[in-house]
Scaffold this active site. Structure first.
Site, PDB file in Angstrom:
ATOM      1  N   GLU A  57      -1.206  -8.835   4.251  1.00  0.00           N
ATOM      2  CA  GLU A  57      -1.060  -9.236   5.662  1.00  0.00           C
ATOM      3  C   GLU A  57      -2.429  -9.390   6.328  1.00  0.00           C
ATOM      4  OE1 GLU A  57      -1.445  -4.775   6.127  1.00  0.00           O
ATOM      5  OE2 GLU A  57      -0.778  -6.194   4.592  1.00  0.00           O
ATOM      6  N   HIS A  60      -3.639  -5.140   0.874  1.00  0.00           N
ATOM      7  CA  HIS A  60      -3.012  -5.517   2.141  1.00  0.00           C
ATOM      8  C   HIS A  60      -3.004  -7.040   2.307  1.00  0.00           C
ATOM      9  CE1 HIS A  60      -2.443  -1.633   4.282  1.00  0.00           C
ATOM     10  NE2 HIS A  60      -3.331  -1.232   3.373  1.00  0.00           N
ATOM     11  N   CYS A  91       0.829  -1.210   0.000  1.00  0.00           N
ATOM     12  CA  CYS A  91       0.000   0.000   0.000  1.00  0.00           C
ATOM     13  C   CYS A  91       0.869   1.269   0.000  1.00  0.00           C
ATOM     14  CB  CYS A  91      -0.965  -0.036   1.174  1.00  0.00           C
ATOM     15  SG  CYS A  91      -2.324   1.140   1.038  1.00  0.00           S
TER      16      CYS A  91
END
Length: 250
Positions: free
Chosen positions: A226, A224, A122
């Site tokens: 994660e 994202h 990002c």
């Protein structure tokens, strides 16, 4: 992999004394903090590596930080100050961290010179683009016409739009030609930086995946992974790629 695990450095937020002047975030009024997303910690551990948290430090200390890690993740966060890609925009915003901006530009520059495998997420992708003399759309909703909402804060692990990847690229080989991803950003790449290549875009043309044209140890994504690590195979593949690349280079 041997007995010694790969160390993956990960960046985070710098909370200044001004931002925490009321003590609402943690600690006491005016106390400064480094803050890190635990999603990254879990994703790195899940990939068989050790997360090493990288707080903002003076530039002279960065080389010593990098000496302790085998791979690097540049995490998401607040906007990069627009002065770094638009010399006419010097306005101040209390949410912007000059300390983090300056630190991460230098951290990324040195890591690239050392050929450390890097995953940029990002803000991290946007930072890379700016470092390579590119620019950003400062706000997608006001500068572009798109039917896709790119800033969705609810259900952070939920896929909300598609990404198509270019054929015959190492990232596509890793993750496939079509992905469904989450989306938590209001800015995006405008002018592409030098030596970079767009590998993936969303259906409205927003840049979602970038790599260098001449190296295969750096991947930058706009979403994202994660936050999708527990629900998405392609997120797992990204973190496994980072750890495996570091293991090969070590």
């Amino acid at each position: 992999m041997g007995d010694k695990l790969i160390n993956v450095g990960v960046t985070g937020y710098f909370v200044s004394s001004e931002q925490n002047k009321q003590g609402w975030i943690k600690g006491v009024p005016g106390q400064q903090f480094s803050m890190f997303s635990y999603d990254f910690v879990e994703s790195i551990v899940g990939s068989g590596a050790v997360p090493t948290l990288l707080p903002v430090v003076p530039k002279g200390h960065i080389k010593h930080q990098l000496a302790t890690i085998d791979a690097l993740v540049l995490a998401g966060g607040e906007d990069v100050h627009p002065k770094h890609y638009d010399e006419n925009d010097l306005k101040e915003d209390s949410s912007i961290s000059h300390e983090r901006d300056e630190y991460e530009f230098e951290l990324l520059k040195q890591a690239l010179q050392l050929d450390i495998p890097i995953l940029l997420v990002c803000r991290g992708m946007q930072l890379l683009n700016i470092l390579q003399k590119g620019s950003l759309y400062k706000d997608i909703n006001t500068e572009l016409k798109t039917p896709i909402e790119h800033l969705i804060l609810k259900d952070r692990d939920k896929a909300v739009h598609n990404v198509s990847l270019k054929a015959n690229n190492f990232v596509t080989t890793l993750m496939g030609e079509h992905l469904q991803v989450n989306s938590i950003h209001h800015q995006s790449i405008n002018r592409l930086g030098e030596c970079l290549e767009v590998i993936g875009t969303s259906e409205d043309g927003i840049v979602e995946v970038v790599t260098f044209t001449n190296r295969e140890d750096v991947i930058a994504v706009q979403w994202h992974p994660e936050m999708m690590y527990k629900t998405s195979d392609h997120a797992v593949k990204l973190f496994n790629w980072l750890v495996n690349k570091a293991e090969i280079k070590k």
